[in-house]
Design a protein around this motif. Structure first.
Motif, PDB file in Angstrom:
ATOM      1  N   VAL A   6       0.926  -1.043  -0.016  1.00 19.23           N
ATOM      2  CA  VAL A   6       0.134  -0.061  -0.099  1.00 19.23           C
ATOM      3  C   VAL A   6       0.979   1.247   0.045  1.00 19.23           C
ATOM      4  O   VAL A   6       0.657   2.046  -0.741  1.00 19.23           O
ATOM      5  CB  VAL A   6      -0.814   0.065   1.058  1.00 19.23           C
ATOM      6  N   LEU A   7       1.808   1.240   0.784  1.00 16.69           N
ATOM      7  CA  LEU A   7       2.786   2.605   0.835  1.00 16.69           C
ATOM      8  C   LEU A   7       3.494   2.846  -0.431  1.00 16.69           C
ATOM      9  O   LEU A   7       3.550   3.880  -1.006  1.00 16.69           O
ATOM     10  CB  LEU A   7       3.786   2.239   2.146  1.00 16.69           C
ATOM     11  N   PHE A   8       4.218   1.552  -0.935  1.00 12.53           N
ATOM     12  CA  PHE A   8       5.039   1.667  -2.153  1.00 12.53           C
ATOM     13  C   PHE A   8       3.963   2.168  -3.382  1.00 12.53           C
ATOM     14  O   PHE A   8       4.283   3.068  -4.285  1.00 12.53           O
ATOM     15  CB  PHE A   8       5.655   0.651  -2.693  1.00 12.53           C
ATOM     16  N   GLY A   9       2.838   1.482  -3.336  1.00 14.49           N
ATOM     17  CA  GLY A   9       1.555   1.654  -4.404  1.00 14.49           C
ATOM     18  C   GLY A   9       1.286   3.339  -4.619  1.00 14.49           C
ATOM     19  O   GLY A   9       1.007   3.949  -5.291  1.00 14.49           O
ATOM     20  N   GLY A  10       1.289   3.685  -3.051  1.00 14.91           N
ATOM     21  CA  GLY A  10       0.962   5.040  -2.992  1.00 14.91           C
ATOM     22  C   GLY A  10       1.972   6.035  -3.584  1.00 14.91           C
ATOM     23  O   GLY A  10       1.319   7.211  -4.220  1.00 14.91           O
ATOM     24  N   TRP A  11       3.067   5.792  -3.237  1.00 16.22           N
ATOM     25  CA  TRP A  11       4.312   6.524  -3.691  1.00 16.22           C
ATOM     26  C   TRP A  11       4.229   6.436  -5.370  1.00 16.22           C
ATOM     27  O   TRP A  11       4.438   7.646  -6.105  1.00 16.22           O
ATOM     28  CB  TRP A  11       5.737   6.080  -3.485  1.00 16.22           C
ATOM     29  N   ILE A  12       3.951   5.188  -5.888  1.00 18.16           N
ATOM     30  CA  ILE A  12       3.924   5.313  -7.408  1.00 18.16           C
ATOM     31  C   ILE A  12       2.825   6.058  -7.905  1.00 18.16           C
ATOM     32  O   ILE A  12       3.031   6.573  -8.965  1.00 18.16           O
ATOM     33  CB  ILE A  12       3.780   3.654  -7.853  1.00 18.16           C
ATOM     34  N   VAL A  13       1.744   6.114  -7.481  1.00 18.44           N
ATOM     35  CA  VAL A  13       0.652   6.914  -8.062  1.00 18.44           C
ATOM     36  C   VAL A  13       1.124   8.495  -8.012  1.00 18.44           C
ATOM     37  O   VAL A  13       0.927   9.076  -8.690  1.00 18.44           O
ATOM     38  CB  VAL A  13      -0.663   6.834  -7.017  1.00 18.44           C
ATOM     39  N   LEU A  16       3.608   9.213 -10.575  1.00 16.85           N
ATOM     40  CA  LEU A  16       3.020   9.019 -12.003  1.00 16.85           C
ATOM     41  C   LEU A  16       1.775   9.798 -12.139  1.00 16.85           C
ATOM     42  O   LEU A  16       1.681  10.251 -13.343  1.00 16.85           O
ATOM     43  CB  LEU A  16       2.854   7.520 -12.232  1.00 16.85           C
ATOM     44  N   GLY A  17       1.160  10.074 -11.214  1.00 16.21           N
ATOM     45  CA  GLY A  17      -0.048  10.859 -11.238  1.00 16.21           C
ATOM     46  C   GLY A  17      -1.326  10.234 -11.646  1.00 16.21           C
ATOM     47  O   GLY A  17      -2.116  10.965 -12.010  1.00 16.21           O
ATOM     48  N   SER A  18      -1.107   8.871 -11.896  1.00 16.65           N
ATOM     49  CA  SER A  18      -2.144   8.318 -12.302  1.00 16.65           C
ATOM     50  C   SER A  18      -2.050   6.729 -11.474  1.00 16.65           C
ATOM     51  O   SER A  18      -1.066   6.199 -11.417  1.00 16.65           O
ATOM     52  CB  SER A  18      -1.990   7.751 -13.755  1.00 16.65           C
ATOM     53  N   PRO A  19      -3.477   6.137 -11.158  1.00 19.63           N
ATOM     54  CA  PRO A  19      -3.389   4.949 -10.415  1.00 19.63           C
ATOM     55  C   PRO A  19      -3.297   3.902 -11.625  1.00 19.63           C
ATOM     56  O   PRO A  19      -2.774   2.809 -11.094  1.00 19.63           O
ATOM     57  CB  PRO A  19      -4.624   4.990  -9.914  1.00 19.63           C
ATOM     58  N   LEU A  23      -0.979   0.347 -10.869  1.00 18.76           N
ATOM     59  CA  LEU A  23      -1.847  -1.061 -10.989  1.00 18.76           C
ATOM     60  C   LEU A  23      -1.014  -1.981 -11.965  1.00 18.76           C
ATOM     61  O   LEU A  23      -0.905  -3.178 -11.600  1.00 18.76           O
ATOM     62  CB  LEU A  23      -3.097  -0.627 -11.766  1.00 18.76           C
ATOM     63  N   VAL A  24      -0.439  -1.272 -12.941  1.00 17.90           N
ATOM     64  CA  VAL A  24       0.441  -2.077 -13.864  1.00 17.90           C
ATOM     65  C   VAL A  24       1.937  -2.578 -13.120  1.00 17.90           C
ATOM     66  O   VAL A  24       2.052  -3.764 -13.305  1.00 17.90           O
ATOM     67  CB  VAL A  24       0.853  -1.363 -15.189  1.00 17.90           C
ATOM     68  N   VAL A  25       2.311  -1.646 -12.345  1.00 22.78           N
ATOM     69  CA  VAL A  25       3.595  -2.134 -11.698  1.00 22.78           C
ATOM     70  C   VAL A  25       3.405  -3.365 -10.752  1.00 22.78           C
ATOM     71  O   VAL A  25       4.016  -4.278 -10.481  1.00 22.78           O
ATOM     72  CB  VAL A  25       4.155  -0.921 -10.988  1.00 22.78           C
TER      73      VAL A  25
END
Length: 65
Positions: A6-13, A16-19, A23-25
């Motif tokens: 969740v934390l790393f996914g939040g950083w990626i969002v 990148l400015g897009s969920p 999701l792809v990563v």
């Protein structure tokens, strides 16, 4: 592990400015982890020669290590 995802996914969002990018990563990482687990399991339970048997005899279901 879920907390880190969740934390790393939040950083990626945020980066990148897009969920969609997150999701792809995350799907790619999950697929790679599942593939690695599957291949390790297949290697563990692969056909093994039967002790004292001929070269054509293999133990198809073996739970020995």
């Amino acid at each position: 592990m879920l907390h880190l995802t969740v934390l790393f996914g939040g950083w990626i969002v945020m980066l990148l400015g897009s969920p969609v990018g997150a999701l792809v990563v995350l799907v790619a990482l999950k697929t790679a982890a599942d593939w690695r687990g599957h291949t390790a399991e297949r290697r563990k339970f692969a056909a093994r020669p039967v002790p004292g048997g001929g070269p054509d005899q293999v133990d198809k279901v073996s739970f020995r290590e």
